[in-house]
Structure formats: C-alpha cells, structure tokens
Design an enzyme around this catalytic site. Structure first.
Site, PDB file in Angstrom:
ATOM      1  N   CYS A  80      63.386  96.582  64.150  1.00  0.00           N
ATOM      2  CA  CYS A  80      64.834  96.749  64.084  1.00  0.00           C
ATOM      3  C   CYS A  80      65.489  95.729  63.168  1.00  0.00           C
ATOM      4  CB  CYS A  80      65.436  96.653  65.487  1.00  0.00           C
ATOM      5  SG  CYS A  80      67.229  96.783  65.512  1.00  0.00           S
ATOM      6  N   CYS A  85      66.848  99.232  61.999  1.00  0.00           N
ATOM      7  CA  CYS A  85      68.272  99.428  62.268  1.00  0.00           C
ATOM      8  C   CYS A  85      69.196  98.564  61.418  1.00  0.00           C
ATOM      9  CB  CYS A  85      68.577  99.119  63.732  1.00  0.00           C
ATOM     10  SG  CYS A  85      67.350  99.687  64.911  1.00  0.00           S
ATOM     11  N   LYS A  88      68.922  99.098  57.492  1.00  0.00           N
ATOM     12  CA  LYS A  88      69.295 100.510  57.290  1.00  0.00           C
ATOM     13  C   LYS A  88      70.807 100.701  57.374  1.00  0.00           C
ATOM     14  CE  LYS A  88      69.851 102.807  60.704  1.00  0.00           C
ATOM     15  NZ  LYS A  88      68.858 103.578  61.426  1.00  0.00           N
ATOM     16  N   TYR A 222      64.357 111.128  61.126  1.00  0.00           N
ATOM     17  CA  TYR A 222      65.630 110.435  60.918  1.00  0.00           C
ATOM     18  C   TYR A 222      65.470 109.291  59.921  1.00  0.00           C
ATOM     19  CZ  TYR A 222      64.123 106.743  64.157  1.00  0.00           C
ATOM     20  OH  TYR A 222      63.442 105.702  64.755  1.00  0.00           O
ATOM     21  N   GLU A 226      67.885 109.231  56.709  1.00  0.00           N
ATOM     22  CA  GLU A 226      68.761 108.062  56.564  1.00  0.00           C
ATOM     23  C   GLU A 226      68.520 107.356  55.233  1.00  0.00           C
ATOM     24  OE1 GLU A 226      69.502 106.755  61.221  1.00  0.00           O
ATOM     25  OE2 GLU A 226      67.818 105.886  60.123  1.00  0.00           O
ATOM     26  N   HIS A 491      95.294 109.704  69.379  1.00  0.00           N
ATOM     27  CA  HIS A 491      95.698 110.476  68.200  1.00  0.00           C
ATOM     28  C   HIS A 491      96.172 109.555  67.078  1.00  0.00           C
ATOM     29  CE1 HIS A 491      97.015 114.080  66.113  1.00  0.00           C
ATOM     30  NE2 HIS A 491      98.198 113.510  65.896  1.00  0.00           N
ATOM     31  N   GLU A 496      89.088 112.222  69.407  1.00  0.00           N
ATOM     32  CA  GLU A 496      90.088 112.993  70.150  1.00  0.00           C
ATOM     33  C   GLU A 496      89.685 114.462  70.267  1.00  0.00           C
ATOM     34  OE1 GLU A 496      94.819 114.119  69.481  1.00  0.00           O
ATOM     35  OE2 GLU A 496      93.577 113.408  67.819  1.00  0.00           O
TER      36      GLU A 496
END
Length: 516
Positions: A80, A85, A88, A222, A226, A491, A496
C-alpha cells in the site's frame, strides 16, 4: 491432545488448548525471545505489532523486500505505502489535475496550451513522500519498542524463524506467537517469451524515474485500469489488453461504465486478446505480438513499456510453511485460516492478502491485525467482520461500492426478490465545461419485500470513494430504502443523488435525473 483442545476450546478460540500447547513447547525449547513475532512489514502486520505493544508484550517484526526483475526495491510499509494505494492515488490526482486544467478555461482561467506534464517531477515528489512514510513506520516501531529485523525469514519449527542479515550472518528468532503478513506480489505470465525480460509490473511503475511513454497494460484488474487511467490522464498513449472481462468480481454494469468512460477519454482497449511474444527492437522499443481469441487473428504493435497487471500471488514460498504444517490452498496458494485468523498450527496466524477468502484491501488487513492482537493479548472475543466492506476503484471516473453486486444479489435472493433503484445524473461541476456525464450513474440494490433492506450501493462518478464511505456506515447498520428516503441530501452534491433515487429498473422508466 493440545491441538484438539485448541480447535474446540470452550470460548470458541481454543484459548485453553493453546495455552497448554505453549507450555509444552516452552518446556522443550526454553524461553522465547518474543511474545509476538510478525513476519511482514505491511499495513496489516505493522498494525498487529503496534497493537500488541499496548498490552505490554515484547514484539518483533521481520520485513524484507525482494527486488523485482527490474531491480526495484523499497522500504518498510508494504504494498500500500510503496507500490499500491498511496502512489497510485497521488498519480491519479496528477491526472485529475490535468483534466481540471482543461475545464478551467470555461470558468474564466487563462491557461496556455498545450499543457505539458513532467513525469520526472511528479515521480520524484511521489517517491519522496513514500520514503517519508517508510521512515515514519521505522520511527513508530521504535517509539513502541518493537524490534525491527530487516531479514527474510523462514520457519524452522512452529516457534522458530531463521534468516540471514545483510552481512550474511544467520540468526534464529523464537516467539510464542507468530503472525504471517507477507502480502502478495504481481504475477508475470509464465508462457510468454520476453515477458519477464522486458516487462514491468505495478511494483515498478511508481518508481520509474523517466516517463514510461507509449504503454501497453496487460490485464483488466483494478490495478490495470487505475494505472492505464492515470497514464492516459497525464497525456501518454495507453492501451489496455483484456483477455476476458474487466474488473472481475465487481458489478459488471458498473465495470462497463468505467471502461466506456476510459475509451471516450482516449484509452485504447484490445478486447478478447492475449499476448504471445514480447521482443526488444534495435531502437529499444518493445514489439508485442498478440492473438485475438475470437477470430485467431495475429497483430503486432510497438510500445515503450509493457506492464503486466494480470493478478497477484501470495508471498509465502520462502517461508517453508511445510516445515510446520501450515495448510495452504493448493489452487490459490493462500493460507487457510479460521474466523479468528488462526492457521492449522496453534500458535501461527495469518492476516491480509495471503489469507484464503479475505478481501485484498489495506483497511481490512489493518483491522484484522489490530483485532488479532486484541484476541491474543486482550479480551476481544468477536471475529473480524468481513461483510459490507466498502472499496473504490480509482479510475479516471471513480467507481465506489459497498455490499453486493447486482449479479450476486440476484444469485443469492433471486431476481424477483430484489429491487434495483438507479439514476443517471450530471455533476454540477460538469455543466459549465459541458462535460459528458454519460457514465455518471448510481444504483442501489434492495430486498424487494418488507423494509427493503439495502444489499448494495454502487456509484460511478467524481469522488466516489468519499461518497461511498459515508453510506457504508448506514448499510453496515442495516439501513433500509425507507430510511434512505428520510435522509436529507446536501445540495448540490453528487452524493445527494443517492438520497433521491426512486426509479426502479423493473419499471422501465428513464432514470435520468432532471432538475433539482
């Protein structure tokens, strides 16, 4: 007798049996050096080691990184921190900034074109930050009196690990409890000429000093999407070669939206293709030959870089697990553990990517590592809960999800027993720049009857990880569709739209959001 007691102890974890086993072994082997020895200095292993010190235990950590075939190596912190992670997400951010520069002119900013990206400058900044994290982990271990051994360990017996120091000296370390947390490494194809000699993996891409140039990324995981996404985003000619389907294990409708968006933003995809050969030309370019699975046609193209992203394998070969009888799934190569991360050997445990049936995610490894230390030395009695773990794929248009994919929900409950609410929406940020929002979409999968418990939430759009994280708590707590409708949205945000979703797939009505 001891092993039997350990498996069927009265508390569900076999504490009595484990204690008898340890007393017996101690009598034979003498005093152990550590109460807990963790093999592997990644996120899960470090979390386990640091948590154990809170109980006053003597803890050691072994960590050693084998260089990649290209010679890439890194420091403490695991995948990671060093090749996953963290770098990346930072390179993903670099690509997003490039897109923002294009949008900026519509918002009144005068931006000179063409805009040029400097790979070397980005890479140095990212690598500098990663190295600071390496150092931070060293300091944290020292502050907690955890002994760090930069050696590659292998089992001698259930309580003893041996390894070689940098000076070539063999040392043996004994421990009452041992946790295996060695993680995984990217796979290279074994049947493609030139794959290892000329290709790289995600273990290398983040540490390149110079731009990879025109790049072929092989695979549709992934990791593949990515990396291809940020390479395209910073202006590089990027191609993804896909043998079967993209994002296996994820909701396939959402996976298609992710790849459709990438295609519309200049990433090239070669579908149903497999490489057969990689050759290096006199000009140092790589010539790749591949075959179309469907029609058998053979094609050739040249690239500056070929990156393999075809999956990961657990890093356990050098541990000599057979010496101690730790059971491994022969098909996957992963260690078999019970609900408390215990292996088939009473005092040996395993966490993270190397364990069978667990999600390969950093946060779950960290949580499992902490909880394991609490089981061993504290009063924790509950197993790690791996259900409802949220995650995000950091492609150019992000995909975040929690809970079941639509396919899995239909398989478990039957198509007639689930209700899928969905919506196509347009982020407000897209409007002024008139950006295409075709792939911005979300869906919520619920049980059809009763209170309509939410089974899964899937979201493709900007900041998907930030959107999903909050809703993950509600879904973890058993939220229902009725409760969702009572939730007031913020909002104007993309998140939302989740609180307003009301069109079902079953109805056949247009799910496009119109107005506020």
């Amino acid at each position: 007798m001891a092993a039997t007691l350990w498996r069927f102890g009265s508390d569900g974890r076999g504490v009595l049996g484990r204690s008898l086993y340890q007393i017996k072994v101690r009598g034979l082997a003498g005093k152990t050096e550590y109460d807990l020895l963790v093999i592997g200095g990644g996120s899960g292993g470090l979390a386990c080691a640091k948590e154990a010190t809170k109980f006053g235990k003597k803890v050691g950590v072994l960590d050693f990184v084998d260089s990649t075939p290209k010679g890439t190596k890194w420091g403490l912190g695991g995948t990671c921190v060093n090749v996953g992670c963290i770098p990346k997400k930072l390179m993903h951010q670099a690509a997003l900034l490039g897109g923002s520069l294009k949008d900026a002119q519509y918002y009144g900013w005068n931006v000179s074109y063409p805009v040029q990206h400097d790979w070397s400058k980005m890479a140095k900044a990212v690598q500098r930050y990663v190295k600071s994290l390496n150092w931070g982990h060293r300091v944290q271990l020292e502050d907690r009196n955890v002994k760090y051994h930069n050696i590659k360990g292998s089992f001698v017996d259930a309580h003893t690990v041996q390894g070689l120091t940098k000076a070539g000296k063999e040392i043996k370390i004994m421990a009452e409890n041992i946790v295996i947390a060695t993680g995984g490494r990217p796979k290279y194809p074994t049947n493609i000429a030139g794959a290892v000699e000329y290709g790289i993996t995600s273990d290398d891409i983040f540490w390149l000093k110079e731009s990879p140039g025109k790049t072929l990324v092989v695979g549709a995981s992934y990791v593949s999407l990515e990396c291809a996404g940020f390479l395209t985003g910073i202006g590089l000619d990027t191609t993804v070669m896909v043998r079967s389907i993209p994002l296996r294990g994820f909701d396939q409708q959402m996976a298609a939206l992710v790849t459709d968006h990438m295609i519309s933003h200049r990433t090239r995809f070669l579908w149903k293709c497999t490489p057969t050969k990689v050759e290096k030309l006199e000009n140092n370019q790589l010539q790749v030959t591949w075959k179309n699975i469907e029609n058998g046609a053979e094609e050739i193209d040249t690239f500056d870089t070929v990156m393999w992203a075809i999956g990961r394998a657990p890093s356990i070969k050098s541990l000599n697990l057979e010496n101690v009888g730790v059971k491994v799934n022969a098909e996957t190569g992963k260690i078999i553990v019970d609900s408390f991360e215990a292996t088939s050997v009473p005092n040996i445990y395993a966490i993270g990517d190397i364990t069978e049936g667990r999600p390969e995610l950093t946060p779950t490894a960290i949580a499992a590592g902490k909880l394991l230390a609490q089981h061993l030395f504290g009063h924790a009695t509950e197993p790690m809960d791996y259900d409802g773990v949220p995650t995000t794929v950091f492609t150019p248009l992000e995909y975040g999800c929690v809970g079941l994919a639509e396919e899995e929900a239909a398989r478990r409950y039957g198509e007639d027993n689930i209700e899928v609410y969905h919506a196509h929406y347009k982020p407000l940020e897209f409007t002024v720049a008139d950006k295409d929002a075709t792939q911005c979409y979300m869906k919520m999968i619920c049980k059809r009857e009763g209170k309509q418990e939410i089974l899964g939430l899937h979201f493709v759009g900007p900041n998907a990880g930030e959107v999903i994280q909050g809703f993950a708590l509600g879904i973890k707590c058993g939220a229902t569709y009725a409760q969702l409708l009572k939730t007031v949205g913020i909002h104007p945000t993309c998140a939302e739209e989740v609180t307003k979703v009301h069109i079902t797939k079953r109805s056949g009505l247009d799910p496009t959001v119109t107005g506020c």
